[in-house]
Write a protein that holds these residues in place. Structure first.
Motif, mmCIF file in Angstrom:
data_model
loop_
_atom_site.group_PDB
_atom_site.id
_atom_site.type_symbol
_atom_site.label_atom_id
_atom_site.label_comp_id
_atom_site.label_asym_id
_atom_site.label_seq_id
_atom_site.Cartn_x
_atom_site.Cartn_y
_atom_site.Cartn_z
ATOM 1 N N THR A 134 9.191 -8.441 4.352
ATOM 2 C CA THR A 134 9.836 -7.131 4.300
ATOM 3 C C THR A 134 11.345 -7.286 4.261
ATOM 4 O O THR A 134 11.923 -7.980 5.100
ATOM 5 N N ARG A 185 8.645 -3.689 1.378
ATOM 6 C CA ARG A 185 7.704 -4.786 1.624
ATOM 7 C C ARG A 185 7.122 -5.260 0.300
ATOM 8 O O ARG A 185 6.746 -4.452 -0.560
ATOM 9 N N GLN A 225 6.593 -0.083 -0.870
ATOM 10 C CA GLN A 225 5.873 -1.295 -1.247
ATOM 11 C C GLN A 225 6.099 -1.581 -2.728
ATOM 12 O O GLN A 225 6.056 -0.673 -3.551
#
Length: 232
Positions: A216, A230, A70
Motif C-alpha cells: 500500500t 493498494r 485499488q
C-alpha cells in the motif's frame, strides 16, 4: 445523437468537502522536475526547458478519503514504480499564458501518483522511442480528492512525501521544483491551448522505486488530502 458504440463515461474527480466533481479532459505530465530525482535517473539536472508527456484520461483512479483505492499490477513489467506528485487542475482556458497570470488559470490542486513501468520506459528511452508503454497505461494516474485553490491558495512550498507499507520512500519539498507550477503552466500553454478540465502532474522528487502486489502506497502534500492506493 445516435452512437454506434457505447460512449465512454465522463472521467471526474470528487472535490474535497463533497462540493461537486471536476471533469477531466486531458492529463499532461512534466518529466524530471526535481534535481535529486534527475540525478537518481542518471541525468544532468541543469535547468533545461521542461518537457511533457501525456496519459489517457481513463488512467485516473480516485483515492477516496475513507479507504485505499485499488489498482492492479500491470502486465508486461517487472519494475512497477511509484512517483508522488503535485497535480494542478486547470479551470480557465488559455494559450501563451504569462507566468505572472498562470495561477489565474488553475482551479485547484490534488496529490497524484505517476505510476510507471520503469523497465519499459528505460528501454524506450534508450532506443529513442516514445515513453507511452511505460507511462500511458490503465490505472497509471491515481489521484486524491481535488481542493479548490480558493481554499488552499497556490502552494509554492510544503512537504511532499510517500510511504510504502509504512516505510518512508519519498520525502521532499515543493520549493525544490526546478520549474515552478506557474512556469510549467506558462510553458505548456505555448504548445497547446490549455482547457478547463486539464490536469498537470508537475514532477516527482527523489526516492522513486518499485511497489509489489499486496503493498500500500500512502502519500501526501501539505494542505491537501492524502492519497492511499493498494496494489492487487
Amino acid at each position: 445523437m445516435k452512437f454506434v458504440v457505447q460512449p465512454a463515461p465522463v472521467v471526474s474527480i470528487p472535490v474535497a468537502g463533497g462540493d461537486g466533481h471536476f471533469p477531466v479532459r486531458r492529463i499532461y505530465c512534466v518529466g524530471r522536475n526535481y534535481a535529486a530525482h534527475v540525478r537518481e535517473m542518471g541525468m544532468d539536472p541543469d535547468r533545461e526547458p521542461p518537457f511533457f508527456f501525456a496519459k489517457p484520461t481513463d488512467a485516473i483512479v480516485v483515492s477516496p478519503a475513507s479507504l485505499p483505492a485499488q489498482i492492479a499490477y500491470p502486465p508486461a513489467t517487472r519494475e512497477y514504480h511509484f512517483e508522488i506528485e503535485l497535480v494542478a487542475a486547470i479551470g480557465t482556458a488559455g494559450r501563451n499564458i504569462p507566468v505572472e497570470r498562470a495561477n489565474d488559470h488553475i482551479w485547484g490542486y490534488a496529490v497524484g501518483l505517476d505510476m510507471t513501468r520503469r523497465d519499459l520506459q528505460i528501454t524506450a528511452r534508450n532506443k529513442g522511442r516514445p515513453w507511452e508503454p511505460g507511462k500511458s497505461f490503465d490505472q497509471s494516474a491515481p489521484i486524491s480528492l481535488l481542493h479548490p485553490a480558493s481554499s488552499t491558495g497556490h502552494p509554492a512550498g510544503g512537504e511532499i512525501w510517500l510511504k510504502v507499507d509504512g516505510r518512508d520512500r519519498q520525502r521532499s519539498d515543493l520549493d525544490s521544483l526546478i520549474w515552478s507550477v506557474p512556469e510549467i503552466v506558462s510553458n505548456l500553454s505555448t504548445y497547446v491551448e490549455l482547457q478547463s478540465g486539464d490536469l498537470i502532474f508537475t514532477g516527482t522528487p527523489e526516492g522513486v522505486g518499485p511497489v509489489e502486489r499486496g503493498e500500500t502506497m500512502h502519500g501526501g502534500i501539505a494542505g491537501l488530502t492524502d492519497i492511499e492506493v493498494r496494489v492487487v
